[in-house]
Scaffold this active site. Sequence first.
Site, PDB file in Angstrom:
ATOM      1  N   ASP A 100     -24.056  -6.373   6.002  1.00  0.00           N
ATOM      2  CA  ASP A 100     -25.323  -6.522   5.284  1.00  0.00           C
ATOM      3  C   ASP A 100     -25.926  -5.150   4.991  1.00  0.00           C
ATOM      4  O   ASP A 100     -25.744  -4.197   5.759  1.00  0.00           O
ATOM      5  CB  ASP A 100     -26.326  -7.336   6.115  1.00  0.00           C
ATOM      6  CG  ASP A 100     -25.854  -8.761   6.367  1.00  0.00           C
ATOM      7  OD1 ASP A 100     -24.953  -9.230   5.649  1.00  0.00           O
ATOM      8  OD2 ASP A 100     -26.389  -9.400   7.294  1.00  0.00           O
ATOM      9  N   ARG A 101     -26.684  -5.083   3.922  1.00  0.00           N
ATOM     10  CA  ARG A 101     -27.266  -3.801   3.504  1.00  0.00           C
ATOM     11  C   ARG A 101     -28.053  -3.097   4.625  1.00  0.00           C
ATOM     12  O   ARG A 101     -27.898  -1.890   4.816  1.00  0.00           O
ATOM     13  CB  ARG A 101     -28.146  -4.013   2.268  1.00  0.00           C
ATOM     14  CG  ARG A 101     -28.683  -2.726   1.704  1.00  0.00           C
ATOM     15  CD  ARG A 101     -29.235  -2.866   0.299  1.00  0.00           C
ATOM     16  NE  ARG A 101     -29.442  -1.541  -0.280  1.00  0.00           N
ATOM     17  CZ  ARG A 101     -29.633  -1.307  -1.573  1.00  0.00           C
ATOM     18  NH1 ARG A 101     -29.662  -2.306  -2.428  1.00  0.00           N
ATOM     19  NH2 ARG A 101     -29.804  -0.078  -2.011  1.00  0.00           N
TER      20      ARG A 101
END
Length: 231
Positions: free
Chosen positions: A64-65
């Site tokens: 995930d970012r």
Amino acid sequence: MHNITDRDVIYEDNHLIAINKRAGDIVQVDDTGDKSLEDMVKEYLKYKYNKPNEAFLGVIHRLDRPVSGLIVFAKTSKALERMNKLFKDRQVKKTYLAVVRQRPQEPTGKLINWLVRNREKMVTKAFNKEVKESSYAELDYALIGELNGFHLLKVEPLTGRTHQIRVQLSTMGCPIVGDNKYGYPRGSSKGSICLHSRSLTFVHPIKKETITLKAPLQHDGFWEKFSKFND
């Protein structure tokens, strides 16, 4: 936007390259149009090896970012195909570190949930039993350190669902620090959450030997305080 340098590279051979991803980087291009880690690594390889054309790079898995840490890319199509199979067959041991405020009721445990992904809202919801269109999710956790009211967990997901660690820890009552999407009271000004992909252990797709890759903790004024708790 930064570029990949030798310092970001944890491991590289003819078939694989492993990067210590910085929180805030996206792995692949999305609607934001921001430069992706995939493109940054392609540029790094192109200039390092003086390639006239774009270097091949295969995305094997994602982070995930707002998550930092270890991510592995394939440099050949054969490595990509074999690594995809290792992940699909759950032949990769994954270890994460997570910082939470709420101490878990039990110092070690196994979490089993069924997850439903809402693609419009980009969130995942956890259920204690199987429901329509749900995916089985399982992880093991252990409390390995405490510091100034924060608790460090080692997390080993046995499945690889979107936002799995984030939603399962939150459902347990222990949202990850900075993860306001999953119940932490406030987000981070840096756009990061305290979840770090620490290590991967797998059989090398070409050399056929077991390797363990580890990503050092981020030096951001917070994470390094926990370095004494993990090897």
